[in-house]
Design an enzyme around this catalytic site. Structure first.
Site, PDB file in Angstrom:
ATOM      1  N   LYS A  40       1.205  -1.301   0.037  1.00 56.86           N
ATOM      2  CA  LYS A  40       0.003  -0.109  -0.111  1.00 56.86           C
ATOM      3  C   LYS A  40       1.034   1.023  -0.063  1.00 56.86           C
ATOM      4  CE  LYS A  40      -3.707   2.149   2.533  1.00 56.86           C
ATOM      5  NZ  LYS A  40      -5.068   1.974   4.113  1.00 56.86           N
ATOM      6  N   SER A  52      -9.939   2.278   2.545  1.00 58.51           N
ATOM      7  CA  SER A  52      -8.921   2.637   1.860  1.00 58.51           C
ATOM      8  C   SER A  52      -7.761   1.450   1.019  1.00 58.51           C
ATOM      9  CB  SER A  52      -8.317   4.235   2.963  1.00 58.51           C
ATOM     10  OG  SER A  52      -7.084   3.736   3.509  1.00 58.51           O
ATOM     11  N   SER A  77      -9.921   0.144   6.291  1.00 60.70           N
ATOM     12  CA  SER A  77      -9.223  -0.016   6.041  1.00 60.70           C
ATOM     13  C   SER A  77      -9.240  -1.015   5.076  1.00 60.70           C
ATOM     14  CB  SER A  77      -8.363   1.252   5.637  1.00 60.70           C
ATOM     15  OG  SER A  77      -9.723   2.427   5.227  1.00 60.70           O
TER      16      SER A  77
HETATM   17  N1  GLN Z   1     -13.532   4.248   5.522  1.00 60.17           N
HETATM   18  C1  GLN Z   1     -13.228   5.000   6.924  1.00 60.17           C
HETATM   19  C2  GLN Z   1     -12.373   5.876   6.913  1.00 60.17           C
HETATM   20  O1  GLN Z   1     -12.431   7.312   5.906  1.00 60.17           O
HETATM   21  C3  GLN Z   1     -11.729   4.132   7.768  1.00 60.17           C
HETATM   22  C4  GLN Z   1     -10.641   4.535   6.751  1.00 60.17           C
HETATM   23  C5  GLN Z   1      -9.288   3.652   6.824  1.00 60.17           C
HETATM   24  O2  GLN Z   1      -9.409   2.625   8.091  1.00 60.17           O
HETATM   25  N2  GLN Z   1      -7.915   4.419   6.728  1.00 60.17           N
HETATM   26  O3  GLN Z   1     -12.402   7.358   7.846  1.00 60.17           O
END
Ligand code: GLN
Length: 495
Positions: A78, A159, A183
């Site tokens: 990532k 994400s 995410s």
């Molecule tokens: N979808 C969540 C957010 O927008 C979690 C994102 C994440 O875990 N990085 O913050």
């Protein structure tokens, strides 16, 4: 699609050991797969030269008898993990062209264990999102399609959507992710793969671009539970460079794999059965409960009464920490610089041009909830509720060993859907955020298909530091679900 890209990590390790193929061959097959699926936009940077060098070195290392946990295995990283000499962007224009002079602890551990890096995968900008549609480098596409013939491009979740898409499309054998509020687990569910977020503090955050430091946790994606255990084992461990990394022994999870769950107590939190839960999600959950019983576990009803406050609490704490963490992007120290007439103009120009809309929204929310007049009303209150959420889990775990819930409230949606209203997008995290606030381990396992033929995941949550139980329950779900479906493009090529 060559057979080599359909192997599991475990299967590939055996093949390498038996000299059926070399890491160079395995890596080349994956490089070809990456190159032939660029339309999915999973990678921001491909690093085939590095991959081949690492693979060659790994073949030599193996021949000398020195074999790491992931010796010769091609992975996707990532693009939130700093990689020495390789651009690291967090999917933001702000960091475009930023080439770290250091390696994150997690990627260093993976390389020390023999892993090969195929490239850096896309994500929502600064890991803020649930759809991978906020990346400066464009949307990532899920290799799965609905079976209703609409042919719409679907999101891979977020994400960590580049990593999950790459794994589902057989471009890599494993991938790193980070999970701040879901995410890893939600994109794993959307792409029909497996993903684990360990206990907060299990993996070092050093060298990971920060979003919300008290929540961010690195974890692993793979195509089955055992591979996830191998990946996580290679990534975990104490790091003196991260004061929140725990000084604890890393269990040998890969060797514990496969123990049954007879006599285990699995909790079902009643507050997760929300009004308006789609029937296919409720059915999948009921199916999961039935599987647990068949595998010899005892089902216990538990209550997590503060669940309904988890999303609002998260969307105060995460933006607050983000607004503070992202203050460092000032046009002076990293990446983008848009000069102005004076220093303040330079800050303003750089930050206006460098950050996308969702990141700016979070910085504004975060700055607001931390501001003098509102700090007590929002930030301090959210911290108190966070403690209550943790206490809910601690109480529930007096009655059970692990919890079983759905991972996400829907299957993957089409790119563009849910974009009109940020709150709708935030609802994706309803089942994943509570465990993040409590710092607990959680895993998603593909467990069935939606009416449209898309993967759905079940989530297993564990006690702090008890990833072993999470893996055991996840394995039981995996065995019962026997999820063998693949995206149509992949199964056609594999046939
Ligand atoms: N979808 C969540 C957010 O927008 C979690 C994102 C994440 O875990 N990085 O913050």
């Amino acid at each position: 699609m060559s057979d080599l890209t359909n192997l599991t990590i475990k299967g590939a390790l055996t093949g390498l050991e038996n000299k059926e193929f070399s890491s160079v061959e395995l890596t080349k097959a994956h490089i070809d797969s990456v190159e032939s699926q660029r339309h999915l936009n999973a990678f921001i940077v491909e690093t085939p030269e590095i991959a081949l060098q690492q693979a060659e070195a790994s073949d030599k290392k193996r021949a000398s008898g020195d074999v790491g946990l992931l010796e010769g295995i091609p992975l996707a990283i990532k693009d939130l993990f700093c990689t020495k000499g390789v651009q690291t962007t967090a999917s933001s224009h702000m960091l475009e062209g930023f080439i770290p002079q250091y390696e994150s602890t997690v990627t260093q551990k993976l390389f020390d264990n023999g892993a090969v890096m195929l490239g850096k995968t896309s994500l929502d900008e600064f890991a803020m999102g649930s759809s991978n549609t906020t990346s400066y480098f464009g949307n990532v596409i899920n290799p799965w399609k609905r079976n209703n013939g609409d042919n719409a491009d679907l999101v891979p979740g977020g994400s960590s959507g580049g990593s999950s898409s790459a794994l589902a499309a057989r471009m890599a054998m494993g991938a790193t992710g980070t999970d701040t509020g879901g995410s890893i687990r939600q994109p794993a569910a959307f792409c029909g793969i497996t993903g684990i977020k360990p206990t907060y503090g299990r993996c070092s955050r050093w060298g990971i671009v920060a979003f919300a430091s008290s929540l961010d946790q690195a974890g692993a994606f793979a195509r089955n539970v055992e591979d996830c255990a191998i990946m996580l084992q290679a990534m975990s461990g104490h790091d003196p460079k991260d004061s929140t990394s725990a000084n604890r022994e890393v269990p040998n999870w890969s060797s514990l794999y496969g123990k049954d769950i007879k006599g285990m107590k699995i909790g079902i939190p009643k507050e997760y059965r929300m009004d308006g839960m789609p029937e296919e999600i409720a059915n999948l959950w009921d199916q999961g409960i039935a599987w647990m019983k068949e595998a010899g576990a005892e089902i216990v009803d538990v209550s997590l009464p503060h669940t309904k406050y988890a999303l609002p609490t998260y969307y105060i704490i995460a933006p607050a920490e983000a607004s503070s963490n992202l203050a460092r992007y000032d046009g002076v120290r990293y990446g983008l610089r848009e000069t102005g007439d004076n220093l303040i103009d330079t800050y303003e120009n750089t930050r206006s041009k460098g950050f996308g809309e969702e990141v700016k929204r979070r910085i504004m929310i975060g700055t607001y909830v931390l501001s003098a007049g509102y700090y007590d009303a929002y930030y301090i209150k959210a911290q108190k509720v966070r403690r209550l959420i943790l206490q809910d889990f601690e109480k529930a775990y007096e009655k059970c060993d692990a919890l079983l819930t759905p991972t996400a409230p829907s299957a993957a949606f089409a790119i563009g859907e849910n974009e009109d209203d940020p709150i709708k997008m935030y609802l994706n995290d309803v089942f994943t955020v509570p465990a993040s606030l409590a710092g607990l381990p959680g895993m998603s396992v593909p467990a069935g298909l939606s009416a449209d033929g898309l993967p759905l995941g079940l989530q297993i949550l564990g006690k702090a530091w008890d990833e072993e139980t999470v893996f055991r329950v996840a394995h039981a779900v995996e065995q019962a679900a026997n999820f063998t479906a693949m995206p149509a493009t992949i199964s056609r090529k594999a046939a």
